[in-house]
Design an enzyme around this catalytic site. Structure first.
Site, PDB file in Angstrom:
ATOM      1  N   GLY A  16      -4.752  -3.285   1.964  1.00  0.00           N
ATOM      2  CA  GLY A  16      -3.757  -3.261   0.894  1.00  0.00           C
ATOM      3  C   GLY A  16      -2.345  -3.070   1.417  1.00  0.00           C
ATOM      4  O   GLY A  16      -2.037  -3.424   2.566  1.00  0.00           O
ATOM      5  N   PRO A  95      -6.947   6.289  -6.397  1.00  0.00           N
ATOM      6  CA  PRO A  95      -6.171   6.453  -7.636  1.00  0.00           C
ATOM      7  C   PRO A  95      -6.426   7.796  -8.303  1.00  0.00           C
ATOM      8  O   PRO A  95      -7.350   8.518  -7.907  1.00  0.00           O
ATOM      9  CB  PRO A  95      -6.697   5.318  -8.525  1.00  0.00           C
ATOM     10  CG  PRO A  95      -8.033   4.966  -7.976  1.00  0.00           C
ATOM     11  CD  PRO A  95      -8.037   5.329  -6.529  1.00  0.00           C
ATOM     12  N   ALA A 166       7.729   3.131   2.760  1.00  0.00           N
ATOM     13  CA  ALA A 166       8.135   2.784   1.398  1.00  0.00           C
ATOM     14  C   ALA A 166       8.076   1.269   1.266  1.00  0.00           C
ATOM     15  O   ALA A 166       8.439   0.539   2.202  1.00  0.00           O
ATOM     16  CB  ALA A 166       9.546   3.289   1.132  1.00  0.00           C
ATOM     17  N   ALA A 225       6.008  16.049   0.822  1.00  0.00           N
ATOM     18  CA  ALA A 225       7.137  15.130   1.058  1.00  0.00           C
ATOM     19  C   ALA A 225       7.367  14.275  -0.186  1.00  0.00           C
ATOM     20  O   ALA A 225       8.492  14.161  -0.683  1.00  0.00           O
ATOM     21  CB  ALA A 225       6.851  14.245   2.271  1.00  0.00           C
ATOM     22  N   PHE A 228       8.746  16.394  -3.093  1.00  0.00           N
ATOM     23  CA  PHE A 228      10.179  16.724  -2.932  1.00  0.00           C
ATOM     24  C   PHE A 228      11.060  15.516  -3.260  1.00  0.00           C
ATOM     25  O   PHE A 228      12.106  15.656  -3.889  1.00  0.00           O
ATOM     26  CB  PHE A 228      10.465  17.200  -1.498  1.00  0.00           C
ATOM     27  CG  PHE A 228      10.375  18.693  -1.328  1.00  0.00           C
ATOM     28  CD1 PHE A 228       9.187  19.362  -1.578  1.00  0.00           C
ATOM     29  CD2 PHE A 228      11.469  19.436  -0.908  1.00  0.00           C
ATOM     30  CE1 PHE A 228       9.089  20.733  -1.430  1.00  0.00           C
ATOM     31  CE2 PHE A 228      11.388  20.815  -0.763  1.00  0.00           C
ATOM     32  CZ  PHE A 228      10.192  21.473  -1.013  1.00  0.00           C
ATOM     33  N   CYS A 278       2.468   6.192  -5.429  1.00  0.00           N
ATOM     34  CA  CYS A 278       2.303   7.491  -4.763  1.00  0.00           C
ATOM     35  C   CYS A 278       2.858   8.705  -5.500  1.00  0.00           C
ATOM     36  O   CYS A 278       2.177   9.725  -5.603  1.00  0.00           O
ATOM     37  CB  CYS A 278       2.958   7.441  -3.390  1.00  0.00           C
ATOM     38  SG  CYS A 278       2.011   6.450  -2.257  1.00  0.00           S
TER      39      CYS A 278
HETATM   40  C1  UDX Z   1       7.247   6.371  -1.546  1.00  0.00           C
HETATM   41  C2  UDX Z   1       7.773   7.192  -0.352  1.00  0.00           C
HETATM   42  O1  UDX Z   1       9.149   6.925  -0.173  1.00  0.00           O
HETATM   43  C3  UDX Z   1       6.977   6.878   0.891  1.00  0.00           C
HETATM   44  O2  UDX Z   1       7.405   7.675   1.971  1.00  0.00           O
HETATM   45  C4  UDX Z   1       5.519   7.144   0.595  1.00  0.00           C
HETATM   46  O3  UDX Z   1       4.725   6.930   1.697  1.00  0.00           O
HETATM   47  C5  UDX Z   1       5.067   6.313  -0.562  1.00  0.00           C
HETATM   48  O4  UDX Z   1       5.861   6.608  -1.699  1.00  0.00           O
HETATM   49  P1  UDX Z   1       7.521   3.931  -2.456  1.00  0.00           P
HETATM   50  O5  UDX Z   1       6.592   4.335  -3.547  1.00  0.00           O
HETATM   51  O6  UDX Z   1       7.287   2.627  -1.793  1.00  0.00           O
HETATM   52  O7  UDX Z   1       7.517   5.019  -1.309  1.00  0.00           O
HETATM   53  O8  UDX Z   1       8.989   3.882  -3.058  1.00  0.00           O
HETATM   54  P2  UDX Z   1      10.343   4.714  -2.979  1.00  0.00           P
HETATM   55  O9  UDX Z   1      11.367   3.865  -2.330  1.00  0.00           O
HETATM   56  O10 UDX Z   1      10.168   6.063  -2.476  1.00  0.00           O
HETATM   57  O11 UDX Z   1      10.739   4.757  -4.529  1.00  0.00           O
HETATM   58  C6  UDX Z   1       9.894   5.376  -5.485  1.00  0.00           C
HETATM   59  C7  UDX Z   1      10.472   5.256  -6.867  1.00  0.00           C
HETATM   60  O12 UDX Z   1      11.619   6.081  -7.006  1.00  0.00           O
HETATM   61  C8  UDX Z   1      10.929   3.846  -7.263  1.00  0.00           C
HETATM   62  O13 UDX Z   1      10.532   3.581  -8.576  1.00  0.00           O
HETATM   63  C9  UDX Z   1      12.436   3.911  -7.152  1.00  0.00           C
HETATM   64  O14 UDX Z   1      13.080   2.997  -7.974  1.00  0.00           O
HETATM   65  C10 UDX Z   1      12.694   5.347  -7.564  1.00  0.00           C
HETATM   66  N1  UDX Z   1      13.950   5.914  -7.052  1.00  0.00           N
HETATM   67  C11 UDX Z   1      14.148   6.050  -5.718  1.00  0.00           C
HETATM   68  C12 UDX Z   1      14.920   6.347  -7.953  1.00  0.00           C
HETATM   69  O15 UDX Z   1      14.745   6.235  -9.160  1.00  0.00           O
HETATM   70  N2  UDX Z   1      16.077   6.899  -7.467  1.00  0.00           N
HETATM   71  C13 UDX Z   1      16.306   7.061  -6.134  1.00  0.00           C
HETATM   72  O16 UDX Z   1      17.375   7.589  -5.776  1.00  0.00           O
HETATM   73  C14 UDX Z   1      15.301   6.615  -5.227  1.00  0.00           C
HETATM   74  C1  UDX Z   2      -2.578   3.223  -0.298  1.00  0.00           C
HETATM   75  C2  UDX Z   2      -3.305   4.496   0.015  1.00  0.00           C
HETATM   76  O1  UDX Z   2      -4.576   4.235   0.378  1.00  0.00           O
HETATM   77  C3  UDX Z   2      -3.111   5.475  -1.072  1.00  0.00           C
HETATM   78  O2  UDX Z   2      -3.804   6.636  -0.842  1.00  0.00           O
HETATM   79  C4  UDX Z   2      -1.668   5.741  -1.054  1.00  0.00           C
HETATM   80  O3  UDX Z   2      -1.328   6.850  -1.776  1.00  0.00           O
HETATM   81  C5  UDX Z   2      -0.992   4.505  -1.562  1.00  0.00           C
HETATM   82  O4  UDX Z   2      -1.252   3.500  -0.718  1.00  0.00           O
HETATM   83  P1  UDX Z   2      -2.660   0.904  -1.055  1.00  0.00           P
HETATM   84  O5  UDX Z   2      -2.787   0.351   0.313  1.00  0.00           O
HETATM   85  O6  UDX Z   2      -1.336   0.826  -1.709  1.00  0.00           O
HETATM   86  O7  UDX Z   2      -3.151   2.393  -1.092  1.00  0.00           O
HETATM   87  O8  UDX Z   2      -3.776   0.387  -2.024  1.00  0.00           O
HETATM   88  P2  UDX Z   2      -4.258  -1.072  -2.247  1.00  0.00           P
HETATM   89  O9  UDX Z   2      -3.175  -2.037  -2.012  1.00  0.00           O
HETATM   90  O10 UDX Z   2      -4.977  -1.038  -3.553  1.00  0.00           O
HETATM   91  O11 UDX Z   2      -5.312  -1.274  -1.069  1.00  0.00           O
HETATM   92  C6  UDX Z   2      -6.518  -0.638  -0.944  1.00  0.00           C
HETATM   93  C7  UDX Z   2      -7.551  -1.675  -0.509  1.00  0.00           C
HETATM   94  O12 UDX Z   2      -8.790  -1.048  -0.213  1.00  0.00           O
HETATM   95  C8  UDX Z   2      -7.843  -2.731  -1.565  1.00  0.00           C
HETATM   96  O13 UDX Z   2      -7.543  -4.011  -1.048  1.00  0.00           O
HETATM   97  C9  UDX Z   2      -9.330  -2.586  -1.831  1.00  0.00           C
HETATM   98  O14 UDX Z   2      -9.994  -3.811  -2.088  1.00  0.00           O
HETATM   99  C10 UDX Z   2      -9.827  -1.938  -0.561  1.00  0.00           C
HETATM  100  N1  UDX Z   2     -11.096  -1.212  -0.712  1.00  0.00           N
HETATM  101  C11 UDX Z   2     -11.242  -0.299  -1.689  1.00  0.00           C
HETATM  102  C12 UDX Z   2     -12.142  -1.472   0.170  1.00  0.00           C
HETATM  103  O15 UDX Z   2     -12.032  -2.322   1.052  1.00  0.00           O
HETATM  104  N2  UDX Z   2     -13.307  -0.773   0.031  1.00  0.00           N
HETATM  105  C13 UDX Z   2     -13.495   0.125  -0.959  1.00  0.00           C
HETATM  106  O16 UDX Z   2     -14.569   0.726  -1.055  1.00  0.00           O
HETATM  107  C14 UDX Z   2     -12.417   0.378  -1.847  1.00  0.00           C
END
Ligand code: UDX
Ligand code: UDX
Length: 464
Positions: A16, A95, A166, A225, A228, A278
């Protein structure tokens, strides 16, 4: 058996958003390792083998193309992958659990446990297991317990190596991370496994950025993290509500406080609310953990970060409704952006989902536009069927609309021809900028009723 051509065989279960980019980067930086990424989803694996990758991530395709079929392979054969691997990364999704005890808060660990049992069933040699998914604290211990129930006398060492990438900047985050966290037991075999992982990352990351710790600290640090980071957004979003009323400007406030080096300037952008796979999940995991240990005040403290985020969705829709004469029933509202942030097709937990639901509850005619996320939006909103319109072209979405709302900060929305959009809209034409992306004074001069976030509105008529 390990392939003789390579130093070690690395496997990743879960292709994923996390597994795919992580392993592509390791393969690219470490040609001496053979990397196989497996997934139960056949279509996803097939897509990884083409140039139409299953996820959109800037820079990812180039890196995949460099390593693919040299030392990076994609497969659906999970058992074969496990058998051949020396080190197994687990990136299956975890999830929030939606049933039974802990519903709505704790993590649903069924895929993760199934994966642990697959490893136990298939393995014929010792392995290092790397938790890459974000998991509740103590999962590694539970995993070790499952893995030690086998009768093959094999040694499985579980390591926690949480991802901090991210979306949208995943490749940059992987190539030049602020830090990589590697947690292990502090036993002899734990330290040995920890060092194996350090050796992999040290191929391109300076040693002082490779932080090692005990297992629990590593697992907890990931939850903390993200909590926060989300806390900062909820804090500034709470202030945005106040700014709108007292003639303050949230961007100016954020700038002023962010210049204090003790506070810093990151994650202070007021928005329609944070989304992504996340933040909410990890905070709720932290909340659940605290509740389990009877730390109810601590749990309530962190849970409020999520409540404030929900409030920001509600408030945004309230602003729309109140501005538009307290009724939006039957009115066409064009939502520009559905992804949870710019530069991704991902819509998981996107504020846009909740805002759409609330607008639909008010019987608005919602039109959704997004350059990358329409496919996911359709899935998220499938229950509404044809009641929602989808238009990739923002001009078509806004044509005949009573209001336009910016929900994702896509660059392309900055440069639209807002005169043309205005001319094609119903009057008065409202614009609600949930990301403070646009030039509000200019929009006001065109004729729009402008509602920024965390700043007083610019309106041509007195509100009723
Ligand atoms: C986040 C963490 O940054 C990453 O380290 C972790 O491993 C996974 O979760 P991500 O979910 O990809 O990454 O997005 P991020 O860029 O952190 O933004 C999260 C959400 O916060 C988004 O909806 C973004 O639009 C929002 N955001 C971010 C704000 O509303 N304001 C800000 O100042 C920053
Ligand atoms: C990840 C992390 O695993 C999650 O804990 C974190 O907080 C967010 O990011 P992500 O890679 O974003 O998840 O999820 P997703 O894109 O849904 O990928 C997970 C993959 O695992 C899927 O492609 C799914 O098909 C696969 N999967 C799931 C398996 O191959 N075997 C299983 O039994 C369950």
């Amino acid at each position: 058996m390990p392939d003789k051509k390579f130093k070690k065989n690395l496997l990743c279960i879960g292709a994923g958003y996390v597994g795919g980019p992580t392993m592509a980067m390791i393969a690219y930086k470490c040609p001496q390792y053979k990397i196989t990424v497996v997934d139960v989803d056949k279509d996803k694996i097939a897509a990884w083998q083409t140039d139409q990758l299953p996820i959109y991530e800037p820079g990812l395709l180039d890196i995949v193309k460099t390593a693919r079929d040299k030392n990076l392979f994609f497969s659906t054969n999970v058992d074969k992958g496990i058998k051949e691997a020396d080190i197994i990364f687990i990136s299956v999704n975890t999830p929030t659990k939606m049933f039974g005890e802990g519903a709505g808060k704790s993590a649903d660990l069924q895929y993760w446990e199934k994966t642990a049992r697959d490893i136990l069933r298939v393995s014929e040699s010792d392995k290092i297991i790397v938790e890459r998914s974000t998991l509740p604290v103590k999962t590694a211990i539970a995993m070790e317990r499952i893995l030690s129930t086998g009768d093959k006398a094999l040694n499985f060492e579980v390591i926690s190596n949480p991802e901090f990438l991210a979306e949208g900047t995943a490749m940059k985050d992987l190539e030049k991370p602020d830090r990589v966290l590697i947690g292990s037991k502090e036993t002899e075999s734990g330290m040995k496994a920890r060092n194996e992982l350090v050796e992999i990352y040290a191929n391109w990351i300076p040693r002082d950025r490779l932080i090692t710790s005990n297992l629990m600290s590593s697992e907890l640090s990931k939850l903390v993290a993200n909590s926060f980071l989300a806390q900062r957004i909820s804090s500034i979003n709470s202030i945005s509500a106040l700014c709108e009323i007292v003639d303050a400007n949230v961007t100016e406030v954020a700038n002023a406080i962010g210049k204090d080096s003790r506070i810093g300037d990151k994650f202070l952008k007021a928005s329609v609310g944070f989304g992504g796979s996340c933040f909410k999940k990890d905070i709720l995991n932290l909340v659940y953990l605290c509740e389990q240990f009877g730390l109810y005040e601590v749990a309530a403290y962190w849970e409020y970060i999520v409540k404030m985020n929900d409030y920001q969705h509600t408030r945004f829709v309230q602003t729309i409704t109140r501005a538009m004469f307290n009724t939006i029933a039957g009115k066409r509202i064009a939502l520009l952006g559905f992804a949870f942030k710019a530069n991704t097709s991902d819509t998981r937990e996107s504020a846009a989902i909740y805002i759409t639901q609330k607008l639909m509850a008010e019987k608005a005619k919602v039109v959704i536009s997004d350059p990358k996320a329409i496919k996911n939006a359709r899935k998220d909103l499938k229950d509404y069927g044809n009641d929602i319109e989808y238009q990739e072209d923002p001009y078509k979405a806004a044509k005949g609309a009573h209001a336009v709302a910016i929900l994702t900060e896509w660059d392309l929305y900055k440069d639209l021809d807002y005169e043309k959009i205005y001319n094609d809209m119903e009057k008065p034409a409202f614009i609600f900028d949930g990301r403070n992306l646009l030039d509000h004074a200019k929009l006001f001069d065109i004729g729009y009723e402008v509602y920024p976030l965390g700043k007083p509105p610019l309106i041509h008529f007195k509100e009723v």
